[in-house]
Design an enzyme around this catalytic site. Structure first.
Site, PDB file in Angstrom:
ATOM      1  N   GLU A 287      41.458  34.024  32.652  1.00 20.21           N
ATOM      2  CA  GLU A 287      42.614  33.605  31.848  1.00 20.21           C
ATOM      3  C   GLU A 287      42.188  33.030  30.509  1.00 20.21           C
ATOM      4  O   GLU A 287      42.933  33.094  29.548  1.00 20.21           O
ATOM      5  CB  GLU A 287      43.438  32.542  32.601  1.00 20.21           C
ATOM      6  CG  GLU A 287      44.443  33.106  33.563  1.00 20.21           C
ATOM      7  CD  GLU A 287      45.498  32.099  34.008  1.00 20.21           C
ATOM      8  OE1 GLU A 287      45.309  30.879  33.809  1.00 20.21           O
ATOM      9  OE2 GLU A 287      46.514  32.540  34.559  1.00 20.21           O
ATOM     10  N   HIS A 308      26.170  44.898  51.552  1.00 19.62           N
ATOM     11  CA  HIS A 308      26.401  46.033  52.440  1.00 19.62           C
ATOM     12  C   HIS A 308      27.681  46.780  52.089  1.00 19.62           C
ATOM     13  O   HIS A 308      28.152  47.612  52.848  1.00 19.62           O
ATOM     14  CB  HIS A 308      26.418  45.541  53.891  1.00 19.62           C
ATOM     15  CG  HIS A 308      25.107  44.907  54.280  1.00 19.62           C
ATOM     16  ND1 HIS A 308      24.127  45.592  54.938  1.00 19.62           N
ATOM     17  CD2 HIS A 308      24.614  43.668  54.022  1.00 19.62           C
ATOM     18  CE1 HIS A 308      23.073  44.788  55.101  1.00 19.62           C
ATOM     19  NE2 HIS A 308      23.352  43.614  54.548  1.00 19.62           N
ATOM     20  N   LYS A 422      56.191  38.354  34.959  1.00 19.08           N
ATOM     21  CA  LYS A 422      57.255  37.423  35.374  1.00 19.08           C
ATOM     22  C   LYS A 422      58.586  37.870  34.789  1.00 19.08           C
ATOM     23  O   LYS A 422      59.607  37.857  35.476  1.00 19.08           O
ATOM     24  CB  LYS A 422      56.947  36.005  34.886  1.00 19.08           C
ATOM     25  CG  LYS A 422      55.762  35.355  35.569  1.00 19.08           C
ATOM     26  CD  LYS A 422      55.614  33.908  35.092  1.00 19.08           C
ATOM     27  CE  LYS A 422      54.307  33.323  35.581  1.00 19.08           C
ATOM     28  NZ  LYS A 422      53.975  32.060  34.933  1.00 19.08           N
TER      29      LYS A 422
HETATM   30  O1  G6P Z   1      51.049  24.978  37.930  1.00 18.49           O
HETATM   31  P1  G6P Z   1      52.015  26.046  37.640  1.00 18.49           P
HETATM   32  O2  G6P Z   1      52.849  25.754  36.422  1.00 18.49           O
HETATM   33  O3  G6P Z   1      52.875  26.351  38.846  1.00 18.49           O
HETATM   34  O4  G6P Z   1      51.219  27.354  37.294  1.00 18.49           O
HETATM   35  C1  G6P Z   1      50.404  28.020  38.190  1.00 18.49           C
HETATM   36  C2  G6P Z   1      49.648  29.125  37.530  1.00 18.49           C
HETATM   37  O5  G6P Z   1      50.515  30.173  37.183  1.00 18.49           O
HETATM   38  C3  G6P Z   1      50.696  30.548  35.831  1.00 18.49           C
HETATM   39  O6  G6P Z   1      51.427  31.734  35.780  1.00 18.49           O
HETATM   40  C4  G6P Z   1      49.415  30.641  35.033  1.00 18.49           C
HETATM   41  O7  G6P Z   1      48.973  31.929  34.806  1.00 18.49           O
HETATM   42  C5  G6P Z   1      48.286  29.842  35.606  1.00 18.49           C
HETATM   43  O8  G6P Z   1      47.454  29.426  34.550  1.00 18.49           O
HETATM   44  C6  G6P Z   1      48.773  28.660  36.390  1.00 18.49           C
HETATM   45  O9  G6P Z   1      47.688  27.939  36.876  1.00 18.49           O
END
Ligand code: G6P
Length: 445
Positions: A287, A308, A422
């Site tokens: 990331e 393996h 998302k």
């Molecule tokens: O802690 P949160 O806000 O739930 O995020 C959880 C995770 O999901 C996101 O989509 C990011 O890509 C991550 O960098 C992050 O650690």
């Protein structure tokens, strides 16, 4: 303390080419210290270990004790940076068969919120039936779908099974100070909560309550974990000369290898307990650096298991890879290969040797074979799987990542690319506010 050896890269890149990074690494260190690098709003991790107070650790330990006293199982709900650090440390330090042990000195730690598997969640909720369980709900944004969905199920089950009052005691939230649904719920329900600082991104948050609380609940010494990180914060500091600074050397070497066509870094362990350290590292570097059409691809293997399976590819496949091996010097326990009069398996040549000696020869043999096969090799030595060493290892990787991202020229502290899936998922699920996107995406199906 952990140490780095880069000698087995020198057949592929020169020592001088690494030394030539000194000025640029100095610039990176200064940019991090002065907050002048890209993404400078997210540098809270840089001096985090040395800024952790005794009061904060005591608060975490007291909360962990409440969960330990009142739960036989604690479910840690989180994903990405809100999941991998805790799991990495707990698995590195735990007995490999901890959940099968009859005499437990800590609640069983289970994880949720890191997938959307219906069967996983069904089987988890089935297992929790009748159990005295608690939940640590971890989300920086407080709105991550995977985690929120798991938490909705767990909260209801905990309240139904244990009653609202006990549920309030055994559910802990770790989230933003003000924003997000997890904060709203925690405040409304009166949960004990901890704050993830604004300036610490998820993948750099293992030494905040995100990692520290689950680790303490699992029965490990967070004072020592932090002490190990503090030691490494010093060892990788801006004032430590380039040649003696492991984070500087690791960052420089991986960037030089990348420039020479080594586009994939494989993190290798020879200890199954480090599997989730690999996973944590993949998020940290993936990331941080995979953007703008650039970035070393972080891959990982568990040896000798994967010798393996993936061993053939590594030995003879496309020569775009290098390896970084995490080598644990001393195992925690001693086990000697027994002698056998009949020697039917032909293993008497190993009789009397420790199992770790066999493992170490596998490690050495692999290093030489892979270097011969065209794979540069770095080695990180970790004295033992202790809290101090793991704390040091994690901070070492974080610091090197900050420097490495700067050398690559990217903002190592954002992750804009994660939003694309998302947006589509919300559009497909008709989330309120996504009406236009829903229409557009349906037209493409
Ligand atoms: O802690 P949160 O806000 O739930 O995020 C959880 C995770 O999901 C996101 O989509 C990011 O890509 C991550 O960098 C992050 O650690």
């Amino acid at each position: 303390m952990i140490s780095l050896n880069i000698e087995k890269t020198f057949g592929f890149i020169s020592k001088e080419s690494i030394s030539a990074y000194e000025a640029k690494v100095k610039e990176a260190q200064e940019a991090l210290e002065n907050g002048t690098c890209k993404g400078s709003d997210f540098l809270g991790w840089l001096h985090l270990p040395s800024s952790i107070t005794k009061e904060h650790l005591d608060d975490l330990k007291a909360t962990a004790q409440v969960l330990r006293d009142n739960c036989e199982v604690v479910v840690v709900a989180g994903i990405g940076g809100s999941y991998l650090g805790a799991r990495a440390v707990i698995e590195a330090l735990s007995n490999s068969f901890v959940w099968l042990q009859e005499k437990k000195n800590a609640p069983t730690i289970l994880f949720a919120g890191h997938n959307i598997g219906e069967d996983y969640l069904y089987e988890l909720t089935e297992y929790l039936k009748g159990k005295k369980f608690g939940v640590i709900n971890i989300s920086k944004s407080g709105t991550t779908t995977e985690t929120a969905l798991a938490f909705r199920l767990l909260k209801k089950q905990c309240e139904d099974q244990r009653g609202k009052e006990t549920a309030q005691k055994v559910i802990v939230a770790i989230t933003d100070a003000k924003k997000g649904a997890a904060r709203v719920t925690a405040d409304k329900e009166g949960y004990k909560s901890f704050i993830i600082p604004d300036n610490v991104g998820g993948r750099f948050s293992v030494l905040t309550p995100v990692g520290l609380l689950p680790i303490a609940v699992a029965g490990f010494d967070i004072d020592k974990l932090v002490a190990g990180a503090v030691e490494m914060e010093k060892a990788c500091g801006a004032d430590v000369p380039f040649e003696q600074n492991p984070a500087a050397l690791y960052a420089a070497t991986r960037n030089e290898l990348y420039k020479n066509g080594k586009k994939i870094e494989i993190l290798v362990n020879f200890n199954p307990k480090l599997h989730y350290v690999n996973e944590w590292w993949k998020q940290l570097y993936g990331e941080s650096e995979g953007k703008e059409g650039k970035g070393i691809f972080p891959a990982a293997v568990d040896f000798s298991t994967d010798l393996h399976s993936m061993g053939q590819w590594i030995q003879e496949g496309e020569r775009t890879i290098y390896e970084t091996v995490i080598s644990v010097e001393q195992p925690t326990h001693k086990l000697v290969v027994p002698s056998d009069d009949e020697n039917l398996d032909g293993l008497n040549f190993l009789a009397g040797k420790r199992v770790d000696e066999v493992n170490k020869m596998a490690e050495l043999g692999t290093q030489l074979a892979h270097v011969d096969g065209g794979v540069p090799n770095m080695r990180i030595s970790v004295p033992a799987l202790t809290e101090e060493c793991i704390g040091g290892l994690l901070y070492f990787f974080e610091k090197a990542c900050g420097i490495s991202g700067y050398l690559l020229g990217v903002n190592a502290f954002n992750q804009p690319g994660v939003e694309a899936y998302k947006k589509n998922m919300f559009a497909l699920l008709n989330k309120p506010g996504y009406e236009a996107e829903s229409k557009a995406i349906r037209a493409r199906l």
